[in-house]
Design an enzyme around this catalytic site. Structure first.
Site, PDB file in Angstrom:
ATOM      1  N   HIS A   1      40.505  31.980  38.482  1.00  0.00           N
ATOM      2  CA  HIS A   1      40.587  33.464  39.027  1.00  0.00           C
ATOM      3  C   HIS A   1      39.909  34.007  38.412  1.00  0.00           C
ATOM      4  O   HIS A   1      40.380  34.175  37.004  1.00  0.00           O
ATOM      5  CB  HIS A   1      42.081  33.493  39.227  1.00  0.00           C
ATOM      6  CG  HIS A   1      42.430  32.835  40.289  1.00  0.00           C
ATOM      7  ND1 HIS A   1      42.684  31.537  39.780  1.00  0.00           N
ATOM      8  CD2 HIS A   1      42.112  32.420  41.452  1.00  0.00           C
ATOM      9  CE1 HIS A   1      43.641  30.729  40.845  1.00  0.00           C
ATOM     10  NE2 HIS A   1      42.853  31.150  42.036  1.00  0.00           N
TER      11      HIS A   1
ATOM     12  N   ASP B   1      42.243  25.435  36.239  1.00  0.00           N
ATOM     13  CA  ASP B   1      41.792  25.639  37.528  1.00  0.00           C
ATOM     14  C   ASP B   1      40.273  25.538  37.920  1.00  0.00           C
ATOM     15  O   ASP B   1      39.904  25.165  39.476  1.00  0.00           O
ATOM     16  CB  ASP B   1      42.733  26.813  38.311  1.00  0.00           C
ATOM     17  CG  ASP B   1      42.954  27.847  37.403  1.00  0.00           C
ATOM     18  OD1 ASP B   1      41.719  27.918  36.628  1.00  0.00           O
ATOM     19  OD2 ASP B   1      43.308  28.733  38.327  1.00  0.00           O
TER      20      ASP B   1
ATOM     21  N   HIS C   1      46.677  38.057  35.046  1.00  0.00           N
ATOM     22  CA  HIS C   1      47.449  39.315  35.963  1.00  0.00           C
ATOM     23  C   HIS C   1      47.926  39.855  36.451  1.00  0.00           C
ATOM     24  O   HIS C   1      47.562  41.052  37.076  1.00  0.00           O
ATOM     25  CB  HIS C   1      46.918  37.884  37.635  1.00  0.00           C
ATOM     26  CG  HIS C   1      46.208  36.987  37.566  1.00  0.00           C
ATOM     27  ND1 HIS C   1      44.755  37.704  37.833  1.00  0.00           N
ATOM     28  CD2 HIS C   1      46.288  36.008  38.168  1.00  0.00           C
ATOM     29  CE1 HIS C   1      44.221  36.666  38.302  1.00  0.00           C
ATOM     30  NE2 HIS C   1      45.170  35.416  38.458  1.00  0.00           N
TER      31      HIS C   1
ATOM     32  N   ASP D   1      39.233  31.359  33.801  1.00  0.00           N
ATOM     33  CA  ASP D   1      40.079  30.597  34.712  1.00  0.00           C
ATOM     34  C   ASP D   1      39.923  30.989  35.860  1.00  0.00           C
ATOM     35  O   ASP D   1      38.690  31.613  35.688  1.00  0.00           O
ATOM     36  CB  ASP D   1      41.224  31.819  34.556  1.00  0.00           C
ATOM     37  CG  ASP D   1      42.654  31.582  35.671  1.00  0.00           C
ATOM     38  OD1 ASP D   1      43.366  30.446  35.154  1.00  0.00           O
ATOM     39  OD2 ASP D   1      42.100  31.420  36.823  1.00  0.00           O
TER      40      ASP D   1
HETATM   41 ZN   LIG Z   1      44.143  30.815  37.644  1.00  0.00          ZN
END
Ligand SMILES: [Zn+2]
Length: 353
Positions: free
Chosen positions: A162, A249, A123, A160
């Site tokens: 995300h 995750d 991120h 991931d």
């Molecule tokens: Zn993540």
């Protein structure tokens, strides 16, 4: 295979009540030991050196690096969910150093594959952090290999839960890095971007490939998407190395994500990545599993990922509870998304024609 690990990784602990806990690294190493993974003759453990300022500056703007060092000195958080401190900074630099050490080991001929344990802070962009991330160690690794070993074709598979907005932003206009991200539908999860139509720009158009999956997507559909998108693109792009980014995750019991992978699903995902790397880039592969927010399943999933990378035929580890079933609508939605990607990318990629 080399695994980079340092006891001080545990300092990447984002505080009481925060889902990113620093005990994950030690718990994972303990579980690896229990499963005899570290006893395999093909596995070497290496303690990394911290990444240098020069390593950071190949990716990040100087003003941003200075800001993070200053905040860490003052114990001031970068944002509400991304704290900093001297201890966190020290760990972040060691983790990024671990990614570089994995790259070094591969290009020194000491190992074919690497696991940068706890790496993958996707991120963080050139001049911003967030989402628990300060420095983008994925890009730090790419830029290190580019400068040191003249590599010109990188494939990043980001699995991931995300979307890796930082990594995507850094390479959005860059055709030397094919960024493929398989993640939960951004309308339902942080960071809120990562749609199929975001395919890159300028020279990088067609080199950013997002595969958003509806909440509830389980192993079968996940692997279907991987085989429809990642495998053919890797074969056509012919990268020199594959960097795979993601922890636990996407597991069904994770507290932040709503995908439904099982431990077996992680193993199959990792085997698919290893086999693809064997086919397209002489096996060169670095895994960076940072994430995971259910401490019960995190070691199981990271183990499944590591076992697939090291080349085990099967694993005996199982989920602690029964996985929920996938809704039939998930497969249909993913088929539609792949149809959309085909339309968007067919000009660029023969495999989508
Ligand atoms: Zn993540």
């Amino acid at each position: 295979m080399v695994i980079t690990f340092h006891e001080k990784f545990a300092q990447y602990d984002l505080g009481e009540g925060h889902p990113f806990r620093g005990d994950r690294f030690v718990n994972v190493m303990k579980f690896f030991k229990e499963q005899d993974l570290l006893d395999l003759s093909t596995v070497t453990l290496v303690e990394p050196q911290p990444a240098s300022r020069k390593d950071l500056l190949r990716v990040h703007q100087e003003s941003y690096v200075d800001l993070i060092f200053r905040l860490a000195e003052e114990n001031t958080p970068y944002d509400v969910e991304t704290p900093t401190s001297k201890r966190i900074l020290e760990a972040a630099l060691l983790i990024a150093g671990g990614a570089i050490t994995c790259g070094e080991s591969i290009y020194n001929g000491k190992a074919k594959r690497g696991i940068s344990l706890g790496g993958g802070y996707h991120h963080a962009g050139r001049d911003y952090g967030g989402g628990f991330c300060l420095f983008n160690d994925v890009a730090i690794l790419v830029e290190y290999l580019r400068v040191k070993y003249d590599l010109t074709r990188f494939l990043i598979l980001d699995y991931d839960v995300h979307f890796g907005n930082g990594t995507s932003d850094i390479y959005y206009g860059d055709p030397t890095v094919l960024y493929i991200s398989v993640h939960q539908d951004p309308r339902t999860i942080y960071p809120g971007t990562g749609f199929a139509w975001q395919i890159g720009e300028g020279k990088g158009e067609g080199y950013n490939v997002n595969v958003p999956l509806p909440p509830g997507t389980s192993d079968g559909t996940y692997l279907y998407a991987l085989n429809e998108v990642f495998v053919p693109l890797a074969e056509e792009f012919e990268p020199e190395i594959i960097i795979a980014n993601g922890g636990s995750d996407p597991h069904f019991a994770d507290i932040l994500g709503s995908l439904r992978l099982t431990v077996k699903g992680f193993f199959n995902l990792s085997c698919t990545i290893r086999k693809t790397a064997n086919k397209v880039c002489d096996g060169k592969l670095i895994l960076m599993p940072a994430s995971g927010y259910n401490p019960k399943v995190l070691p199981l999933c990271w183990y499944a990922l590591a076992a697939g990378v090291v080349g085990l035929e099967e694993i005996r580890v199982e989920d602690p509870s029964e996985p929920p079933k996938e809704q039939p609508s998930c497969r249909k939605q993913v088929e539609n998304t792949i149809g959309e990607l085909t339309r968007l990318l067919k000009k660029k990629w023969a495999c989508f024609q």
